[in-house]
Design an enzyme around this catalytic site. Sequence first.
Site, PDB file in Angstrom:
ATOM      1  N   ASP A   1      30.225  29.934  -3.164  1.00 38.51           N
ATOM      2  CA  ASP A   1      31.056  30.146  -3.197  1.00 38.51           C
ATOM      3  C   ASP A   1      31.074  31.946  -2.690  1.00 38.51           C
ATOM      4  O   ASP A   1      31.686  32.557  -2.947  1.00 38.51           O
ATOM      5  CB  ASP A   1      31.407  30.214  -4.470  1.00 38.51           C
ATOM      6  CG  ASP A   1      30.535  31.049  -5.876  1.00 38.51           C
ATOM      7  OD1 ASP A   1      29.322  31.075  -5.220  1.00 38.51           O
ATOM      8  OD2 ASP A   1      30.694  31.247  -6.761  1.00 38.51           O
TER       9      ASP A   1
ATOM     10  N   LYS B   1      22.124  40.940 -14.278  1.00 40.75           N
ATOM     11  CA  LYS B   1      22.911  41.618 -15.005  1.00 40.75           C
ATOM     12  C   LYS B   1      22.953  42.604 -15.699  1.00 40.75           C
ATOM     13  O   LYS B   1      23.132  42.865 -17.432  1.00 40.75           O
ATOM     14  CB  LYS B   1      23.617  40.393 -15.857  1.00 40.75           C
ATOM     15  CG  LYS B   1      24.299  39.485 -14.941  1.00 40.75           C
ATOM     16  CD  LYS B   1      25.661  38.610 -16.146  1.00 40.75           C
ATOM     17  CE  LYS B   1      26.506  37.533 -15.106  1.00 40.75           C
ATOM     18  NZ  LYS B   1      25.402  36.354 -14.652  1.00 40.75           N
TER      19      LYS B   1
ATOM     20  N   ASP C   1      31.280  37.430  -3.511  1.00 43.55           N
ATOM     21  CA  ASP C   1      31.591  35.914  -4.051  1.00 43.55           C
ATOM     22  C   ASP C   1      32.989  36.600  -4.520  1.00 43.55           C
ATOM     23  O   ASP C   1      32.968  36.958  -4.756  1.00 43.55           O
ATOM     24  CB  ASP C   1      30.397  35.634  -4.860  1.00 43.55           C
ATOM     25  CG  ASP C   1      30.362  36.128  -6.702  1.00 43.55           C
ATOM     26  OD1 ASP C   1      31.402  36.721  -6.686  1.00 43.55           O
ATOM     27  OD2 ASP C   1      29.199  36.358  -7.038  1.00 43.55           O
TER      28      ASP C   1
HETATM   29  P1  GTP Z   1      30.510  29.995 -12.661  1.00 43.82           P
HETATM   30  O1  GTP Z   1      30.726  28.858 -13.988  1.00 43.82           O
HETATM   31  O2  GTP Z   1      31.977  31.029 -13.066  1.00 43.82           O
HETATM   32  O3  GTP Z   1      29.069  30.811 -13.331  1.00 43.82           O
HETATM   33  O4  GTP Z   1      30.239  29.769 -11.672  1.00 43.82           O
HETATM   34  P2  GTP Z   1      29.255  28.546 -11.281  1.00 43.82           P
HETATM   35  O5  GTP Z   1      29.562  27.707 -11.356  1.00 43.82           O
HETATM   36  O6  GTP Z   1      30.058  28.541  -9.626  1.00 43.82           O
HETATM   37  O7  GTP Z   1      28.425  29.366 -11.614  1.00 43.82           O
HETATM   38  P3  GTP Z   1      27.135  30.438 -10.789  1.00 43.82           P
HETATM   39  O8  GTP Z   1      27.975  31.549 -10.149  1.00 43.82           O
HETATM   40  O9  GTP Z   1      25.523  29.999 -10.972  1.00 43.82           O
HETATM   41  O10 GTP Z   1      26.867  28.701  -9.098  1.00 43.82           O
HETATM   42  C1  GTP Z   1      26.883  29.542  -8.510  1.00 43.82           C
HETATM   43  C2  GTP Z   1      26.692  28.538  -6.951  1.00 43.82           C
HETATM   44  O11 GTP Z   1      26.197  27.556  -6.949  1.00 43.82           O
HETATM   45  C3  GTP Z   1      28.089  28.816  -7.181  1.00 43.82           C
HETATM   46  O12 GTP Z   1      28.251  28.187  -5.372  1.00 43.82           O
HETATM   47  C4  GTP Z   1      28.184  26.754  -7.348  1.00 43.82           C
HETATM   48  O13 GTP Z   1      29.243  26.317  -6.956  1.00 43.82           O
HETATM   49  C5  GTP Z   1      27.313  26.167  -7.625  1.00 43.82           C
HETATM   50  N1  GTP Z   1      26.842  25.499  -8.176  1.00 43.82           N
HETATM   51  C6  GTP Z   1      26.666  26.329  -9.659  1.00 43.82           C
HETATM   52  N2  GTP Z   1      25.740  24.985 -10.044  1.00 43.82           N
HETATM   53  C7  GTP Z   1      25.861  23.899  -9.714  1.00 43.82           C
HETATM   54  C8  GTP Z   1      25.589  22.181  -9.648  1.00 43.82           C
HETATM   55  O14 GTP Z   1      25.293  22.668 -10.892  1.00 43.82           O
HETATM   56  N3  GTP Z   1      25.408  21.566  -8.260  1.00 43.82           N
HETATM   57  C9  GTP Z   1      25.475  22.426  -7.207  1.00 43.82           C
HETATM   58  N4  GTP Z   1      25.615  21.095  -6.419  1.00 43.82           N
HETATM   59  N5  GTP Z   1      26.506  23.464  -6.665  1.00 43.82           N
HETATM   60  C10 GTP Z   1      26.624  24.235  -8.011  1.00 43.82           C
END
Ligand code: GTP
Length: 366
Positions: A110, A161, A220
């Site tokens: 993202d 953070k 992001d």
């Molecule tokens: P929030 O729910 O808003 O915290 O966002 P998020 O789910 O996108 O979590 P985070 O910012 O921690 O994720 C960082 C990146 O890792 C993002 O691009 C997510 O799409 C990806 N990501 C998060 N959790 C997973 C997971 O369990 N599996 C995979 N494959 N990608 C993940």
Amino acid sequence: MKELKALVLAGGFGTRLRPLSCTRPKMLFPVANQPLLDWTLKNLSEGGVDTVILAVNYMAEALVRYLGPTKFDLGIIYSREERPLGTGGPIKKAADLLQNGGPFLVLNGDVISDIDYRRLVEFHRRKGGLATIALFQVPDPSRYGAVELDGEGRILRFVEKPEPGRAPSNLVNAGIYVLDPKVIDYIPEGRSVSTENEVFPVLAKEGALYGYEARGLWMDIGVPEDYLRANGLLLAKLDGVQVGEKSKVDSSAEVLPPSSIGAGVEVGANSVIGPNTSIADHVHIGRGCRIENSIIFPGATIGDYTSVRNAIIGENATLERWVKVESGSLIGDYAVIADGVTITQGVSICPSKRVEESILEPRQVM
Ligand code: GTP
């Protein structure tokens, strides 16, 4: 010759933008009218990557259907998680594909960036650490992981953070890494793992973690404000006004640059669209509307005399007549906002909801 692999983390829910995920995963959200993932894959291809491993869980099939086995000259391999494995678990799961070879890239799906991956990998090789994190300068690091570096570029510590005034620097973890295959041994198997919290601090203690200060575009799209900003910046790169096939913009309507209008869109008399606005395919906009600094998903209907400012309207949502949607508000897919209603101040409306009364303070409407 291309021989670099990249693991792209394309799972996760994206909590704040969830009302827009009814029909598509976040990785396929439009940014300047192109799916977010396209921007990432194009830059990876230009940066010397030949194979992308896409770590997927939520709405995996939509991603497979959209991308198929190749795109932008990249081979795409899907690594499907039965349950979410976080940011580290997917690296362990794809170990067979990543461990025999040189360093590989890992990136949050993202994030949009025009980082030069070749330079990042070259820096990593030169420093000889086990991992290198791309860092970007931001004015306010409080939503990110800020780092402290030594004179050699080694990361001494992370502050996740940081509270105002507590950040060790304005350099933040961009969610883009180069990892040596040995890092896979640091990741526990069979459970969700956070690379940021469980792996990087260990590597930092061993003096094996470096930070590469990158410059250029990096964003992001986790919250509406950032998503709108990313959209505006990429529209500015495309330059001017784009109008897709079979779209009808009334001769008395105006489209202000930078803006992008998809295919099969209708814009009624005296409406003003833009600047910094993208309207996806098959959106219907009535007469006398004002749409500015906003993102409209496919199939939405915007009734006569309605205004949308700094807002995101989900797929097939309907804004009836004389509606106002403003200030970081987000209307979920298939939601309906009735005649004369004002939605403002970061309000988030869940998918398929019908809203009949104005909402003037930040809240989520289920
Ligand atoms: P929030 O729910 O808003 O915290 O966002 P998020 O789910 O996108 O979590 P985070 O910012 O921690 O994720 C960082 C990146 O890792 C993002 O691009 C997510 O799409 C990806 N990501 C998060 N959790 C997973 C997971 O369990 N599996 C995979 N494959 N990608 C993940």
